[in-house]
Scaffold this motif. Structure first.
Motif, short mmCIF file in Angstrom:
data_model
loop_
_atom_site.label_atom_id
_atom_site.label_comp_id
_atom_site.label_asym_id
_atom_site.label_seq_id
_atom_site.Cartn_x
_atom_site.Cartn_y
_atom_site.Cartn_z
N THR A 1 -1.31 4.58 5.69
CA THR A 1 0.04 4.28 5.27
C THR A 1 1.01 4.41 6.45
O THR A 1 0.75 5.12 7.41
CB THR A 1 0.49 5.21 4.13
OG1 THR A 1 0.40 6.55 4.60
CG2 THR A 1 -0.38 5.02 2.91
N MET B 1 7.54 0.03 -0.87
CA MET B 1 7.16 0.50 -2.21
C MET B 1 8.38 0.93 -3.00
O MET B 1 8.54 0.57 -4.18
CB MET B 1 6.19 1.68 -2.09
CG MET B 1 4.78 1.32 -1.68
SD MET B 1 3.80 0.58 -3.00
CE MET B 1 3.67 1.93 -4.16
N GLN B 2 9.28 1.66 -2.36
CA GLN B 2 10.45 2.19 -3.06
C GLN B 2 11.51 1.11 -3.28
O GLN B 2 12.00 0.94 -4.40
CB GLN B 2 11.05 3.34 -2.25
CG GLN B 2 12.28 3.96 -2.90
CD GLN B 2 12.81 5.15 -2.13
OE1 GLN B 2 12.15 5.66 -1.22
NE2 GLN B 2 14.02 5.59 -2.47
N ASN C 1 10.15 -1.64 -5.59
CA ASN C 1 9.57 -1.14 -6.84
C ASN C 1 8.23 -1.82 -7.12
O ASN C 1 8.02 -2.45 -8.17
CB ASN C 1 10.54 -1.36 -8.01
CG ASN C 1 10.10 -0.63 -9.27
OD1 ASN C 1 9.40 0.38 -9.21
ND2 ASN C 1 10.51 -1.15 -10.42
N LEU C 2 7.30 -1.69 -6.18
CA LEU C 2 6.01 -2.36 -6.28
C LEU C 2 5.10 -1.64 -7.27
O LEU C 2 5.01 -0.41 -7.28
CB LEU C 2 5.33 -2.43 -4.91
CG LEU C 2 6.11 -3.16 -3.81
CD1 LEU C 2 5.34 -3.08 -2.49
CD2 LEU C 2 6.35 -4.61 -4.20
N HIS D 1 1.81 -2.05 -7.24
CA HIS D 1 0.65 -1.64 -6.45
C HIS D 1 0.76 -2.26 -5.07
O HIS D 1 1.41 -3.29 -4.89
CB HIS D 1 -0.66 -2.07 -7.13
CG HIS D 1 -1.84 -1.26 -6.67
ND1 HIS D 1 -2.12 -0.01 -7.16
CD2 HIS D 1 -2.82 -1.52 -5.76
CE1 HIS D 1 -3.22 0.46 -6.58
NE2 HIS D 1 -3.65 -0.44 -5.71
N PHE D 2 0.10 -1.61 -4.13
CA PHE D 2 0.17 -2.04 -2.72
C PHE D 2 -1.26 -2.06 -2.17
O PHE D 2 -1.99 -1.08 -2.27
CB PHE D 2 1.01 -1.04 -1.93
CG PHE D 2 1.48 -1.53 -0.58
CD1 PHE D 2 2.82 -1.70 -0.31
CD2 PHE D 2 0.57 -1.81 0.43
CE1 PHE D 2 3.26 -2.15 0.92
CE2 PHE D 2 0.98 -2.26 1.67
CZ PHE D 2 2.34 -2.43 1.92
N TYR E 1 3.82 -7.03 -6.55
CA TYR E 1 2.66 -6.48 -5.85
C TYR E 1 2.78 -6.79 -4.37
O TYR E 1 3.13 -7.91 -3.98
CB TYR E 1 1.37 -7.06 -6.42
CG TYR E 1 1.22 -6.80 -7.90
CD1 TYR E 1 0.65 -5.62 -8.37
CD2 TYR E 1 1.69 -7.72 -8.84
CE1 TYR E 1 0.54 -5.36 -9.72
CE2 TYR E 1 1.59 -7.47 -10.20
CZ TYR E 1 1.01 -6.30 -10.64
OH TYR E 1 0.92 -6.04 -11.99
N ARG F 1 -1.11 4.42 -5.87
CA ARG F 1 -0.64 3.04 -5.90
C ARG F 1 -0.86 2.29 -4.58
O ARG F 1 -0.34 1.19 -4.42
CB ARG F 1 0.84 3.00 -6.26
CG ARG F 1 1.13 3.41 -7.71
CD ARG F 1 2.54 3.00 -8.10
NE ARG F 1 3.56 3.66 -7.30
CZ ARG F 1 4.79 3.19 -7.10
NH1 ARG F 1 5.15 2.02 -7.61
NH2 ARG F 1 5.66 3.88 -6.37
N ILE F 2 -1.61 2.84 -3.66
CA ILE F 2 -1.89 2.17 -2.39
C ILE F 2 -3.40 2.16 -2.16
O ILE F 2 -4.04 3.23 -2.15
CB ILE F 2 -1.19 2.85 -1.21
CG1 ILE F 2 0.33 2.88 -1.43
CG2 ILE F 2 -1.52 2.12 0.10
CD1 ILE F 2 1.10 3.55 -0.30
N ARG G 1 6.03 2.69 2.74
CA ARG G 1 6.71 3.55 1.76
C ARG G 1 8.09 3.00 1.41
O ARG G 1 8.51 3.03 0.25
CB ARG G 1 6.84 4.97 2.33
CG ARG G 1 5.52 5.67 2.62
CD ARG G 1 4.74 5.97 1.36
NE ARG G 1 3.52 6.71 1.64
CZ ARG G 1 2.62 7.02 0.72
NH1 ARG G 1 2.83 6.69 -0.54
NH2 ARG G 1 1.52 7.70 1.04
#
Length: 395
Positions: A343, A351-352, A355-356, A358-359, A331, A374-375, A348
């Motif tokens: 954002t 996240m990629q 492999n989060l 949630h953010f 997370y 997911r953000i 981004r």
């Protein structure tokens, strides 16, 4: 005024289910003694020893004779002042069906007290305690619930600082605390460093609050070697004054930052070291964003009781302020001292690449909202809602 701390009491009780002794560790004046008396409620035979008391030090000069016959809860305050006591405690804790449970209060990490970590390994559960956090104080003393966190941010979580009658009294207490810590507490740990040297180093950490540790830069400024600079940092971290946030390394082709970030753990002390006595002074200071970041990190770690916390940064500019791991998922958290965060490309990428699951973007505003599936944007006043269970199921 006494503020209840039920979560900390529960963590101590849970640790006692596994261990015959629990070490409650945290900075001086963070409320350990008061909390120990909360734990002792309902234990009429509880015994208390304070190693700052000359009488109790004499009583524990023959520790096996004094502690051996006791049953029930035994509290030993400022245990790091008598390292030789750990050998006796090891003997007592190894007794089959020992009648006593020991709650050891310490103002330094076991690693900083010579012999403590080795002597009591496997026998003592560790519970960390900091000053007050948002989950404990809520929105006390304000008619604007979403703004109630600002007093805690400005004054810090030490009970006497937070509960002071006004900002001036709070700052005066913090000034005295810093002086006492440097002039008395550090020498009592057997650490021989000139007071002004360590004060200068601590103040330098405050100016680098929220930045990546640069040993060579600190060493040059202090006129010392890099190992000496690192030793100073370890001392302040071991005394719970500084947080050293380690970097996360991913098996990526990108070049990643491998040095830790450093923070003054209590923002009240940070503002004292930076000479920021009021909210207006803080608001106009270049470190206001970093101060908010450090405050939010401490609140999140208190809310989640996280065991795995990191930051992530690449030399290409992608970064993540805080990475927490819970339930096998990752997370991410960013901290933005702005009115309406959105954002960014860096988010981004994080996240990629990481492999989060949630953010969250934590900010000083009042409204929570989603930027996508997911953000989410989260007011700092809502941080106590991010429990460990919600990390596993954030939606």
């Amino acid at each position: 005024m006494e503020i209840e701390r039920p979560e900390a009491v529960d963590r101590i009780a849970e640790s006692f289910r596994v261990h015959p002794a629990v070490a409650l560790v945290g900075p001086r004046q963070c409320g350990k003694t008061t909390l120990s008396r909360m734990v002792a409620v309902g234990e009429p035979d509880a015994a208390f020893f304070d190693l700052e008391s000359a009488v109790d030090r004499r009583r524990l000069s023959v520790p096996e004779q004094t502690l051996g016959p006791l049953a029930g809860l035994v509290v030993v305050d400022e245990v790091q002042r008598q390292p030789g006591l750990f050998e006796t405690l090891r003997v007592l804790l190894d007794r089959p069906e020992g009648p006593a449970r020991f709650l050891l209060l310490g103002s330094a990490s076991p690693a900083l007290v010579q012999g403590a970590s080795d002597t009591l390994a496997g026998r003592v559960g560790l519970v960390d305690l900091s000053g007050f956090h948002l989950g404990e104080v809520g929105v006390r003393g304000t008619d604007q619930p979403a703004e109630g966190w600002r007093t805690l941010w400005q004054r810090g979580g030490f009970p006497r600082s937070y509960l002071a009658p006004d900002d001036a009294a709070s700052m005066l207490w913090r000034q005295s605390f810093v002086r006492t810590f440097l002039e008395r507490d550090i020498p009592q740990l057997g650490i021989a460093i000139p007071t002004e040297t360590l004060r200068r180093f601590w103040t330098m950490v405050a100016h680098y609050h929220g930045e990546v540790w640069n040993a060579s830069e600190f060493a040059r400024a202090m006129g010392a070697t890099q190992p000496v600079a690192r030793r100073y940092l370890d001392i302040l971290a071991g005394a719970h004054m500084v947080r050293v946030l380690p970097p996360w390394h991913e098996n990526l082709k990108k070049r990643q930052v491998k040095s830790p970030k450093i923070y003054v753990r209590d923002t009240g002390l940070l503002h004292e070291l930076l000479e920021l006595p009021t909210r207006d002074a803080l608001a106009g200071h270049p470190k206001v964003g970093a101060s908010f970041e450090g405050f939010a990190i401490e609140q999140l770690l208190a809310a989640t009781n996280a065991r795995s916390a990191y930051f992530w940064s690449t030399h290409g500019g992608a970064e993540l302020d805080l990475l927490l791991i819970a339930g096998g998922e990752r997370y991410g958290f960013e901290f933005k001292y702005t009115d309406a965060p959105g954002t960014t490309r860096s988010m981004r990428v994080a996240m990629q690449d990481l492999n989060l699951a949630h953010f969250w973007i934590v900010y000083p505003g009042a409204e929570a909202y989603d930027l996508d599936e997911r953000i989410s944007v989260l007011p700092v006043s809502d941080v106590p809602r991010i429990s460990s269970s919600r990390l596993v199921s954030p939606r």
